[in-house]
Design a protein around this motif. Sequence first.
Motif, mmCIF file in Angstrom:
data_model
loop_
_atom_site.group_PDB
_atom_site.id
_atom_site.type_symbol
_atom_site.label_atom_id
_atom_site.label_comp_id
_atom_site.label_asym_id
_atom_site.label_seq_id
_atom_site.Cartn_x
_atom_site.Cartn_y
_atom_site.Cartn_z
ATOM 1 N N TRP A 29 0.679 -1.014 0.098
ATOM 2 C CA TRP A 29 -0.069 0.133 0.218
ATOM 3 C C TRP A 29 0.731 1.177 0.196
ATOM 4 O O TRP A 29 0.607 2.131 -0.834
ATOM 5 C CB TRP A 29 -0.871 -0.044 1.155
ATOM 6 N N SER A 30 1.818 1.237 0.765
ATOM 7 C CA SER A 30 2.685 2.373 0.983
ATOM 8 C C SER A 30 3.479 2.636 -0.390
ATOM 9 O O SER A 30 3.768 3.763 -0.600
ATOM 10 C CB SER A 30 3.662 2.328 1.976
ATOM 11 N N VAL A 36 -1.446 6.074 -6.686
ATOM 12 C CA VAL A 36 -2.794 5.876 -7.008
ATOM 13 C C VAL A 36 -3.482 7.505 -6.632
ATOM 14 O O VAL A 36 -4.298 8.000 -7.303
ATOM 15 C CB VAL A 36 -3.439 4.900 -6.132
ATOM 16 N N LEU A 37 -2.654 7.986 -5.510
ATOM 17 C CA LEU A 37 -3.090 9.275 -5.255
ATOM 18 C C LEU A 37 -2.970 10.422 -6.391
ATOM 19 O O LEU A 37 -3.796 11.321 -6.410
ATOM 20 C CB LEU A 37 -2.454 9.637 -3.848
ATOM 21 N N GLN A 42 -4.878 13.918 -10.265
ATOM 22 C CA GLN A 42 -4.697 14.349 -11.520
ATOM 23 C C GLN A 42 -6.047 14.302 -12.438
ATOM 24 O O GLN A 42 -6.710 15.438 -13.072
ATOM 25 C CB GLN A 42 -3.755 13.766 -12.448
ATOM 26 N N ASP A 43 -6.886 13.308 -11.978
ATOM 27 C CA ASP A 43 -8.194 13.226 -12.758
ATOM 28 C C ASP A 43 -9.175 14.053 -11.980
ATOM 29 O O ASP A 43 -9.955 14.668 -12.995
ATOM 30 C CB ASP A 43 -8.805 11.737 -12.409
ATOM 31 N N MET A 44 -8.986 14.435 -10.757
ATOM 32 C CA MET A 44 -10.124 15.346 -10.307
ATOM 33 C C MET A 44 -9.672 16.779 -10.681
ATOM 34 O O MET A 44 -10.529 17.576 -10.757
ATOM 35 C CB MET A 44 -10.125 15.446 -8.703
#
Length: 150
Positions: A29-30, A36-37, A42-44
């Motif tokens: 995850w790390s 992912v973030l 970028q998408d937002m």
Amino acid sequence: PFAAAEDVLEKGKNQDFQAATTSSAKKRWSIGAPRVLKSVYQDMSNKAASFVQDIVGRKGSAPSSPDSTSSLQVEIPQEREKEFDELFSNVVTKQGIDSIEVEELTREINNQILQKDKVFTELETRSQLQRLDKINRVMVQWDTNTVYVI
């Protein structure tokens, strides 16, 4: 006594396995989280920029208070309304259409405009279609974004 010892040993192995998988999941995850973030950010950001462009649109358009349908509108000068009406009529007449989607209509109207800084934003088009709907020149079905020519 041996059975009890085996149970304790088995429980210890399960706890070690759970700890190992939990720590490896945390490591994964790390490692993957920043990518992912970053992708989500970028998408937002792109969606926000597109939203602002649709709302603000070209220079000179200013949002006004919402009408009874709770949608955003812009104040458009009367000469701009006339220009929209002429271009709308050209699209309808030239293509001989009974219905068209709002996005396609906006594109077709803007294709007729020579000065690209004076194109109609989708927000302006929607405001003009609401005006034409009120005077029964068109009927707009907003859930499908379809304009029906009356």
